[in-house]
Motif scaffolding. Structure first.
Motif, PDB file in Angstrom:
ATOM      1  N   PRO A  87      31.511  31.510   5.235  1.00 56.00           N
ATOM      2  CA  PRO A  87      30.223  31.295   5.913  1.00 56.00           C
ATOM      3  C   PRO A  87      30.106  29.863   6.447  1.00 56.00           C
ATOM      4  N   ARG A  88      29.593  29.751   7.697  1.00 60.73           N
ATOM      5  CA  ARG A  88      29.444  28.452   8.349  1.00 60.73           C
ATOM      6  C   ARG A  88      27.974  28.062   8.370  1.00 60.73           C
ATOM      7  N   PRO A  89      27.683  26.759   8.240  1.00 58.24           N
ATOM      8  CA  PRO A  89      26.273  26.348   8.327  1.00 58.24           C
ATOM      9  C   PRO A  89      25.638  26.733   9.663  1.00 58.24           C
ATOM     10  N   ALA A 178      24.873  40.047  14.646  1.00 61.60           N
ATOM     11  CA  ALA A 178      26.318  39.972  14.420  1.00 61.60           C
ATOM     12  C   ALA A 178      26.818  38.555  14.656  1.00 61.60           C
ATOM     13  N   ASN A 179      27.750  38.165  13.804  1.00 56.30           N
ATOM     14  CA  ASN A 179      28.573  36.986  14.054  1.00 56.30           C
ATOM     15  C   ASN A 179      29.998  37.506  14.171  1.00 56.30           C
ATOM     16  N   PRO A 180      30.327  38.032  15.359  1.00 54.58           N
ATOM     17  CA  PRO A 180      31.615  38.708  15.510  1.00 54.58           C
ATOM     18  C   PRO A 180      32.730  37.689  15.746  1.00 54.58           C
ATOM     19  N   PRO A 181      33.985  38.152  15.727  1.00 57.99           N
ATOM     20  CA  PRO A 181      35.050  37.248  16.180  1.00 57.99           C
ATOM     21  C   PRO A 181      34.813  36.908  17.648  1.00 57.99           C
ATOM     22  N   TYR A 182      34.969  35.632  18.004  1.00 57.02           N
ATOM     23  CA  TYR A 182      34.743  35.260  19.412  1.00 57.02           C
ATOM     24  C   TYR A 182      35.658  34.137  19.893  1.00 57.02           C
ATOM     25  N   VAL A 183      36.712  33.863  19.131  1.00 57.49           N
ATOM     26  CA  VAL A 183      37.635  32.802  19.540  1.00 57.49           C
ATOM     27  C   VAL A 183      38.725  33.412  20.434  1.00 57.49           C
ATOM     28  N   ALA A 184      39.063  32.729  21.511  1.00 57.51           N
ATOM     29  CA  ALA A 184      40.129  33.215  22.398  1.00 57.51           C
ATOM     30  C   ALA A 184      41.458  33.230  21.641  1.00 57.51           C
ATOM     31  N   ASP A 194      41.197  25.031   8.237  1.00 52.02           N
ATOM     32  CA  ASP A 194      40.848  26.192   7.426  1.00 52.02           C
ATOM     33  C   ASP A 194      41.104  27.512   8.159  1.00 52.02           C
ATOM     34  N   LEU A 195      40.951  27.508   9.494  1.00 55.00           N
ATOM     35  CA  LEU A 195      41.051  28.758  10.253  1.00 55.00           C
ATOM     36  C   LEU A 195      42.394  29.465  10.054  1.00 55.00           C
ATOM     37  N   ARG A 196      43.460  28.680   9.787  1.00 52.95           N
ATOM     38  CA  ARG A 196      44.782  29.287   9.542  1.00 52.95           C
ATOM     39  C   ARG A 196      44.752  30.266   8.383  1.00 52.95           C
ATOM     40  N   THR A 201      41.284  38.765  12.163  1.00 51.83           N
ATOM     41  CA  THR A 201      40.391  39.778  12.738  1.00 51.83           C
ATOM     42  C   THR A 201      38.934  39.323  12.725  1.00 51.83           C
ATOM     43  N   ALA A 202      38.609  38.314  11.921  1.00 51.47           N
ATOM     44  CA  ALA A 202      37.232  37.811  11.894  1.00 51.47           C
ATOM     45  C   ALA A 202      37.029  36.678  12.888  1.00 51.47           C
ATOM     46  N   LEU A 203      38.117  36.234  13.524  1.00 49.04           N
ATOM     47  CA  LEU A 203      38.036  35.050  14.386  1.00 49.04           C
ATOM     48  C   LEU A 203      38.377  35.334  15.843  1.00 49.04           C
ATOM     49  N   ALA A 204      39.530  35.960  16.065  1.00 41.71           N
ATOM     50  CA  ALA A 204      40.055  36.072  17.427  1.00 41.71           C
ATOM     51  C   ALA A 204      39.627  37.369  18.079  1.00 41.71           C
TER      52      ALA A 204
HETATM   53  N1  GLN Z   1      32.550  29.359  14.583  1.00 43.04           N
HETATM   54  C1  GLN Z   1      33.796  29.765  14.019  1.00 43.04           C
HETATM   55  C2  GLN Z   1      34.850  28.700  14.257  1.00 43.04           C
HETATM   56  O1  GLN Z   1      35.157  28.375  15.364  1.00 43.04           O
HETATM   57  C3  GLN Z   1      34.261  31.091  14.540  1.00 43.04           C
HETATM   58  C4  GLN Z   1      33.515  32.174  13.901  1.00 43.04           C
HETATM   59  C5  GLN Z   1      33.631  33.445  14.632  1.00 43.04           C
HETATM   60  O2  GLN Z   1      34.565  33.733  15.377  1.00 43.04           O
HETATM   61  N2  GLN Z   1      32.676  34.249  14.442  1.00 43.04           N
HETATM   62  O3  GLN Z   1      35.348  28.172  13.296  1.00 43.04           O
END
Ligand code: GLN
Length: 281
Positions: A87-89, A178-184, A194-196, A201-204
């Motif tokens: 979880p992100r602030p 929703a806070n879906p994956p949204y990173v290219a 940390d993202l590594r 599937t929760a990020l990209a």
């Molecule tokens: N905000 C997150 C990050 O860039 C990504 C979270 C998401 O894809 N929902 O670290």
């Protein structure tokens, strides 16, 4: 010196002091305040070994939240594991907005898509005691974490394993978040920090990061009750694309909210209160 203060001091060569305190507090099952007040306490061999191992893993890049199995969100402690996004602030903004849009006394039907740890769904369930909250995730391992968090925090939560709306039939909701994956997919951030260690599937989400936002927005009108609202977190540069997608899905009263850094980060809108005549959903 194998005292609390001594090992914390030694760990500072490898880690920020705040992280060392979190890791030692975890090993000893004690708070940061306890550590401060018990600097002279001598650690036993097992505790020393456990702390040294956590310090080494953290120095090797593993996220603190996974090492201690916990992260605070919206004032509560959530269990996390490598099966879920940490979880992100920033995501507290999505909860704040959802709460501002739904009255505390309303018996709203709420849906959280891609719930992960359950932090959004559970925060909403606890802040809106009258609401009926459904949490969806495609990952059974993530849903198990969400279930445990809901039970431990005494939140009423229905968990459904589903690829976005797929398993929800024709069910309608008053609020979808929703806070879906949204990173290219090619974003270099995915290979750093940390993202590594977090579930890809929760990020990209595809080449522009918008694949899942497109699916969620396009699928929402069929699952929103008349007047129902959709609120989404998205990437720092995706506000124009998300605004466009919301408009094309027929949502109105579109708003975009800025995070503490001044970046438009949460967008949403509502389905018109009257079903338009002849409008097929
Ligand atoms: N905000 C997150 C990050 O860039 C990504 C979270 C998401 O894809 N929902 O670290």
């Amino acid at each position: 010196m194998n005292t609390v203060a001594g090992v914390l001091e030694a760990a500072r060569r490898k880690l920020p002091a705040s992280e060392a305190r979190l890791l030692l507090g975890h090993v000893l099952c004690q708070s940061a305040a306890w550590l401060l007040a018990h600097g002279e306490q001598v650690l036993d061999e097992d505790d020393l070994r456990a702390f040294a191992s956590l310090v080494a893993r953290r120095a090797g890049g593993e996220p603190v939240a996974y090492l201690v199995g916990r992260r605070e969100f919206f004032g509560r402690d959530f269990e996390v594991s490598p099966a879920v996004l940490i979880p992100r602030p920033e995501t507290e903004l999505l909860v704040d907005i959802a709460l501002a849009k739904v009255g505390a006394g309303e018996t709203a039907r709420v849906l959280d898509l891609g719930t992960g740890s359950g932090c959004i769904a559970i925060s909403l369930a606890l802040e809106l005691p009258q609401a009926r909250v459904t949490a969806v995730d495609a990952s059974a391992a993530a849903l198990a974490v969400a279930r445990r968090n809901a039970d431990r925090l005494s939140a009423r939560l229905r968990c459904v394993q589903s690829d976005w709306f797929d398993a929800l039939g024709e069910e309608e909701f008053d609020l979808i978040v929703a806070n879906p994956p949204y990173v290219a997919a090619a974003d270099p951030h995915l290979a750093a920090g940390d993202l590594r260690h977090e579930p890809a599937t929760a990020l990209a989400s595809g080449t522009d990061g918008l694949d899942d936002l497109r699916r969620i927005i396009a699928g929402s009108p069929a699952h929103l009750a008349p007047g129902g609202q959709l609120w989404l977190e998205h990437g720092h540069d995706q506000a124009p694309a998300v605004q466009d997608l919301l408009g094309r899905a027929g949502l109105t009263a579109i708003e975009q909210h800025r995070d503490l850094a001044g970046i438009k980060r949460v967008s949403g809108g509502r389905l018109s209160p009257q079903p338009a005549s002849g409008h097929t959903r």
